[in-house]
Design a protein around this motif. Structure first.
Motif, PDB file in Angstrom:
ATOM      1  N   THR A 158       0.863  -1.184   0.000  1.00 40.83           N
ATOM      2  CA  THR A 158       0.000   0.000   0.000  1.00 40.83           C
ATOM      3  C   THR A 158       0.895   1.228   0.000  1.00 40.83           C
ATOM      4  O   THR A 158       1.840   1.307   0.780  1.00 40.83           O
ATOM      5  N   ALA A 159       0.611   2.180  -0.894  1.00 39.21           N
ATOM      6  CA  ALA A 159       1.497   3.336  -1.062  1.00 39.21           C
ATOM      7  C   ALA A 159       1.161   4.414  -0.038  1.00 39.21           C
ATOM      8  O   ALA A 159       0.132   5.088  -0.150  1.00 39.21           O
ATOM      9  N   VAL A 160       2.031   4.592   0.944  1.00 37.80           N
ATOM     10  CA  VAL A 160       1.808   5.615   1.971  1.00 37.80           C
ATOM     11  C   VAL A 160       1.816   7.028   1.394  1.00 37.80           C
ATOM     12  O   VAL A 160       0.906   7.821   1.684  1.00 37.80           O
ATOM     13  N   PRO A 161       2.798   7.416   0.554  1.00 38.03           N
ATOM     14  CA  PRO A 161       2.805   8.801   0.057  1.00 38.03           C
ATOM     15  C   PRO A 161       1.564   9.136  -0.768  1.00 38.03           C
ATOM     16  O   PRO A 161       1.003  10.219  -0.632  1.00 38.03           O
ATOM     17  N   VAL A 162       1.143   8.222  -1.645  1.00 40.62           N
ATOM     18  CA  VAL A 162      -0.022   8.497  -2.481  1.00 40.62           C
ATOM     19  C   VAL A 162      -1.286   8.574  -1.629  1.00 40.62           C
ATOM     20  O   VAL A 162      -2.128   9.457  -1.819  1.00 40.62           O
ATOM     21  N   MET A 163      -1.418   7.664  -0.671  1.00 40.21           N
ATOM     22  CA  MET A 163      -2.584   7.707   0.204  1.00 40.21           C
ATOM     23  C   MET A 163      -2.619   9.011   1.004  1.00 40.21           C
ATOM     24  O   MET A 163      -3.678   9.632   1.155  1.00 40.21           O
ATOM     25  N   ALA A 164      -1.469   9.431   1.515  1.00 47.01           N
ATOM     26  CA  ALA A 164      -1.416  10.681   2.275  1.00 47.01           C
ATOM     27  C   ALA A 164      -1.844  11.860   1.411  1.00 47.01           C
ATOM     28  O   ALA A 164      -2.549  12.767   1.868  1.00 47.01           O
ATOM     29  N   ARG A 165      -1.441  11.849   0.131  1.00 48.13           N
ATOM     30  CA  ARG A 165      -1.845  12.919  -0.782  1.00 48.13           C
ATOM     31  C   ARG A 165      -3.347  12.904  -1.021  1.00 48.13           C
ATOM     32  O   ARG A 165      -4.008  13.947  -1.045  1.00 48.13           O
ATOM     33  N   ILE A 166      -3.914  11.725  -1.199  1.00 41.71           N
ATOM     34  CA  ILE A 166      -5.359  11.605  -1.413  1.00 41.71           C
ATOM     35  C   ILE A 166      -6.128  12.090  -0.180  1.00 41.71           C
ATOM     36  O   ILE A 166      -7.116  12.823  -0.296  1.00 41.71           O
ATOM     37  N   LEU A 167      -5.667  11.702   0.996  1.00 39.57           N
ATOM     38  CA  LEU A 167      -6.334  12.127   2.225  1.00 39.57           C
ATOM     39  C   LEU A 167      -6.286  13.642   2.383  1.00 39.57           C
ATOM     40  O   LEU A 167      -7.267  14.268   2.806  1.00 39.57           O
ATOM     41  N   THR A 168      -5.139  14.241   2.043  1.00 35.33           N
ATOM     42  CA  THR A 168      -5.008  15.699   2.146  1.00 35.33           C
ATOM     43  C   THR A 168      -5.924  16.393   1.154  1.00 35.33           C
ATOM     44  O   THR A 168      -6.626  17.355   1.487  1.00 35.33           O
ATOM     45  N   ASP A 169      -5.931  15.921  -0.087  1.00 39.53           N
ATOM     46  CA  ASP A 169      -6.753  16.550  -1.121  1.00 39.53           C
ATOM     47  C   ASP A 169      -8.241  16.471  -0.787  1.00 39.53           C
ATOM     48  O   ASP A 169      -9.004  17.379  -1.128  1.00 39.53           O
ATOM     49  N   ARG A 170      -8.666  15.397  -0.136  1.00 38.82           N
ATOM     50  CA  ARG A 170     -10.080  15.201   0.158  1.00 38.82           C
ATOM     51  C   ARG A 170     -10.449  15.635   1.576  1.00 38.82           C
ATOM     52  O   ARG A 170     -11.588  15.455   2.002  1.00 38.82           O
ATOM     53  N   GLY A 171      -9.496  16.198   2.320  1.00 42.03           N
ATOM     54  CA  GLY A 171      -9.792  16.656   3.668  1.00 42.03           C
ATOM     55  C   GLY A 171     -10.080  15.528   4.638  1.00 42.03           C
ATOM     56  O   GLY A 171     -10.867  15.692   5.574  1.00 42.03           O
ATOM     57  N   MET A 172      -9.437  14.369   4.440  1.00 42.52           N
ATOM     58  CA  MET A 172      -9.717  13.196   5.269  1.00 42.52           C
ATOM     59  C   MET A 172      -8.581  12.874   6.241  1.00 42.52           C
ATOM     60  O   MET A 172      -8.583  11.819   6.856  1.00 42.52           O
ATOM     61  N   THR A 173      -7.610  13.764   6.390  1.00 36.42           N
ATOM     62  CA  THR A 173      -6.451  13.425   7.211  1.00 36.42           C
ATOM     63  C   THR A 173      -6.801  13.213   8.674  1.00 36.42           C
ATOM     64  O   THR A 173      -6.112  12.478   9.379  1.00 36.42           O
ATOM     65  N   ARG A 174      -7.882  13.848   9.141  1.00 39.73           N
ATOM     66  CA  ARG A 174      -8.265  13.701  10.550  1.00 39.73           C
ATOM     67  C   ARG A 174      -9.559  12.908  10.702  1.00 39.73           C
ATOM     68  O   ARG A 174     -10.134  12.864  11.789  1.00 39.73           O
ATOM     69  N   SER A 175      -9.994  12.268   9.619  1.00 44.38           N
ATOM     70  CA  SER A 175     -11.189  11.432   9.709  1.00 44.38           C
ATOM     71  C   SER A 175     -10.810  10.074  10.275  1.00 44.38           C
ATOM     72  O   SER A 175      -9.653   9.666  10.254  1.00 44.38           O
ATOM     73  N   ARG A 176     -11.812   9.362  10.769  1.00 39.49           N
ATOM     74  CA  ARG A 176     -11.573   8.053  11.354  1.00 39.49           C
ATOM     75  C   ARG A 176     -11.015   7.082  10.307  1.00 39.49           C
ATOM     76  O   ARG A 176     -10.052   6.368  10.547  1.00 39.49           O
ATOM     77  N   ALA A 177     -11.625   7.069   9.116  1.00 45.57           N
ATOM     78  CA  ALA A 177     -11.170   6.169   8.063  1.00 45.57           C
ATOM     79  C   ALA A 177      -9.762   6.538   7.603  1.00 45.57           C
ATOM     80  O   ALA A 177      -8.922   5.661   7.374  1.00 45.57           O
ATOM     81  N   GLY A 178      -9.492   7.840   7.463  1.00 49.43           N
ATOM     82  CA  GLY A 178      -8.175   8.271   6.999  1.00 49.43           C
ATOM     83  C   GLY A 178      -7.071   7.912   7.968  1.00 49.43           C
ATOM     84  O   GLY A 178      -6.012   7.405   7.569  1.00 49.43           O
ATOM     85  N   GLN A 179      -7.279   8.166   9.239  1.00 51.68           N
ATOM     86  CA  GLN A 179      -6.265   7.852  10.236  1.00 51.68           C
ATOM     87  C   GLN A 179      -6.021   6.352  10.330  1.00 51.68           C
ATOM     88  O   GLN A 179      -4.876   5.895  10.412  1.00 51.68           O
ATOM     89  N   THR A 180      -7.101   5.581  10.298  1.00 54.94           N
ATOM     90  CA  THR A 180      -6.950   4.130  10.403  1.00 54.94           C
ATOM     91  C   THR A 180      -6.206   3.564   9.201  1.00 54.94           C
ATOM     92  O   THR A 180      -5.286   2.757   9.343  1.00 54.94           O
ATOM     93  N   ALA A 181      -6.601   3.985   7.995  1.00 56.07           N
ATOM     94  CA  ALA A 181      -5.984   3.463   6.782  1.00 56.07           C
ATOM     95  C   ALA A 181      -4.517   3.865   6.687  1.00 56.07           C
ATOM     96  O   ALA A 181      -3.659   3.042   6.343  1.00 56.07           O
ATOM     97  N   LEU A 182      -4.202   5.118   7.007  1.00 63.27           N
ATOM     98  CA  LEU A 182      -2.820   5.575   6.907  1.00 63.27           C
ATOM     99  C   LEU A 182      -1.934   4.871   7.928  1.00 63.27           C
ATOM    100  O   LEU A 182      -0.813   4.454   7.618  1.00 63.27           O
ATOM    101  N   GLY A 183      -2.430   4.727   9.145  1.00 63.05           N
ATOM    102  CA  GLY A 183      -1.644   4.024  10.156  1.00 63.05           C
ATOM    103  C   GLY A 183      -1.384   2.582   9.784  1.00 63.05           C
ATOM    104  O   GLY A 183      -0.275   2.067   9.942  1.00 63.05           O
ATOM    105  N   ALA A 184      -2.429   1.910   9.251  1.00 63.51           N
ATOM    106  CA  ALA A 184      -2.250   0.519   8.828  1.00 63.51           C
ATOM    107  C   ALA A 184      -1.284   0.424   7.656  1.00 63.51           C
ATOM    108  O   ALA A 184      -0.463  -0.502   7.581  1.00 63.51           O
ATOM    109  N   ALA A 185      -1.352   1.371   6.719  1.00 63.08           N
ATOM    110  CA  ALA A 185      -0.457   1.345   5.557  1.00 63.08           C
ATOM    111  C   ALA A 185       1.004   1.486   5.962  1.00 63.08           C
ATOM    112  O   ALA A 185       1.888   0.845   5.388  1.00 63.08           O
TER     113      ALA A 185
END
Length: 485
Positions: free
Chosen positions: A176-203
């Motif tokens: 799972t690509a951490v940099p690309v996921m982080a960019r997607i989360l930032t662009d969509r405003g999901m960096t502090r959402s429950r799904a975003g934090q869980t997915a990024l931490g797992a990645a």
């Protein structure tokens, strides 16, 4: 040595620089197209770079490509591409430490944040996502390798030892690509959402485990006990170099250089990474592993920011330099893998890789999130996010190719899978958002505090609370985060 001789030939140096300039222009065009299609910019760079060489061959013939990039010039571009990849990997590996900060855009360190700010199930939920999004893709990778064996696809199988082949394919499906996921989360405003934090931490955890399994696969690729012992010795040498770098950068003298001469510290760090990468390559491992070891070894953001800032800044500078040169890596990969392997790659293999890739990450991520206590809405977003592969997948495939474990046709099928699944992430998240908005509209007026998207079913907050004072939502929102981004 033949490649280094280019440096003494001014016309060839000029040719290499012109070729590099054209490659960077192609990358800029790819980035612009990706933004127009609401995709991460790196996807545009990847697709444009990978397809540029094959497109020239299809439109104008192989002779034209050879005239534009004759052997010595292509070797020069390849050298630059390898150096760029090494520099980029320093930053990528440095970010994979679970307790390190991912930068200002992502707030506090992951170890502090996972599952806490969102009011969700807690770190245990992330651990279950790791189990699901790593274990199930490893199984689907073994299924893909088994399909290659059952169909006797010799072009895809190659001659690598069976244990190394099985493990490498399994690892390639689990990335799972951490940099690309982080960019997607930032662009969509999901960096502090429950799904975003869980997915990024797992990645982050999955990619860290992936590097260990990748190292094991390369060692098994030796095919004999003596070869495996040689790989262990080479890895030991790399670890010693990494420890030397880590303790050296913690000295007062090194910290002083980092504070007073930030550009010099970045140059020195990049040079060390290149030297260690070359040494690992000469020892029979892959240069990618050497670069990753250096990235892991750089001291992270422990303690006050002023203490860690010098090396964080140096790593960022080195990684940015690598990112600038990364398009050359995409072009070289496209020419060496896509053009040479397209005829030998079956559509059945590509379809199987795509289906199993989506199934492994999607099903594993969803089941892991549900088992960890997340609701269906959050679990669906986690499943979609975990399917993001991007550049990290390409790096793992390059390591397998360099080690002689993966073949061109199989790598091509996995590249198509990685690009497709990554490109699907944004549209699928948008589709989930629209579906939940329509469902919320069908149920009645939306809660003004959170917008139209439904919250976690276990949340203690209810939509039917009209008696709350208008002054309170501003206070309650501090402990609540949006689920849809």
């Amino acid at each position: 040595m033949e490649t280094l001789s280019i440096l003494g030939d001014a016309p060839r140096v000029g040719h290499v620089l012109v070729a590099l300039a054209v490659i960077l222009l192609i990358a800029l065009a790819g980035r612009a197209l990706a933004r127009a299609l609401r995709q991460p910019a790196v996807i545009g760079e990847l697709v444009a770079g990978l397809l540029s060489g094959p497109a020239v061959i299809v439109l104008f013939g192989r002779g034209t490509l050879n005239a534009l990039l004759p052997g010595p010039v292509f070797d020069g571009v390849k050298l630059i591409a390898q150096a760029g990849l090494v520099l980029f990997l320093v930053g990528l590996a440095h970010r994979l430490g679970p307790v390190r900060e991912l930068g200002p855009a992502h707030g506090p360190g992951l170890a502090h944040r996972l599952g806490t700010e969102a009011g969700g199930p807690g770190p245990g939920g992330t651990r279950w996502v790791v189990v699901g999004a790593l274990g199930v893709p490893l199984v689907t990778g073994l299924l893909l390798a088994g399909l290659v064996l059952l169909t006797d696809d010799r072009a895809a199988r190659g001659s690598a030892p069976l244990p190394a082949f099985l493990l490498m394919v399994a690892v390639s499906m689990s990335i799972t690509a951490v940099p690309v996921m982080a960019r997607i989360l930032t662009d969509r405003g999901m960096t502090r959402s429950r799904a975003g934090q869980t997915a990024l931490g797992a990645a982050v955890v999955i990619d860290g485990v992936g590097w260990l399994l990748l190292t094991l696969a390369i060692g098994l690729g030796r095919g004999s006990l003596e070869g495996l012992l040689h790989s262990v010795r080479a890895l030991g040498f790399g670890v010693l170099c990494a420890l030397a770098v880590r303790y050296g950068l913690r000295t007062r003298a090194a910290k002083a250089v980092g504070v007073r001469l930030p550009r010099t510290s970045a140059v020195l760090l990049g040079a060390v990474a290149v030297v260690v990468a070359i040494a690992m390559d000469r020892l029979g491992m892959t240069a990618i592993l050497g670069a990753a070891l250096v990235g892991f070894s750089v001291p992270g953001g422990e303690g006050a920011p002023s203490r860690s800032a010098p090396w964080e800044g140096a790593v960022a500078s080195v990684s940015r330099a690598g990112a600038v040169l990364a398009p050359a890596f995409f072009v070289v990969t496209g020419i060496t893998v896509l053009t040479g392997s397209f005829a030998d790659t079956s559509w059945q293999l590509i379809a199987a890789a795509l289906v199993l890739g989506c199934l492994g990450k999607g099903l594993g991520g969803y089941l892991g999130a549900r088992r960890g206590g997340h609701g269906r809405a959050t679990a669906r977003r986690v499943a979609v996010l975990m399917n993001t592969r991007g550049l990290t997948e390409l790096v793992a495939l390059q390591a397998g190719l360099s080690a002689g474990i993966l073949t061109g046709p199989l790598a091509l099928a996995l590249i198509v899978m990685a690009l497709t699944t990554t490109a699907m992430t944004g549209p699928l998240l948008a589709l989930l958002d629209r579906g939940e908005r329509h469902a919320a509209e069908g149920r009645g007026p939306a809660n003004p505090r959170n917008g139209p998207a439904p919250r976690h079913p276990r949340s203690h907050l209810s939509d039917a609370r009209p008696q709350i004072s208008p002054d309170l939502p501003r206070q309650s929102r501090a402990g609540e985060t949006p689920m849809t981004g």
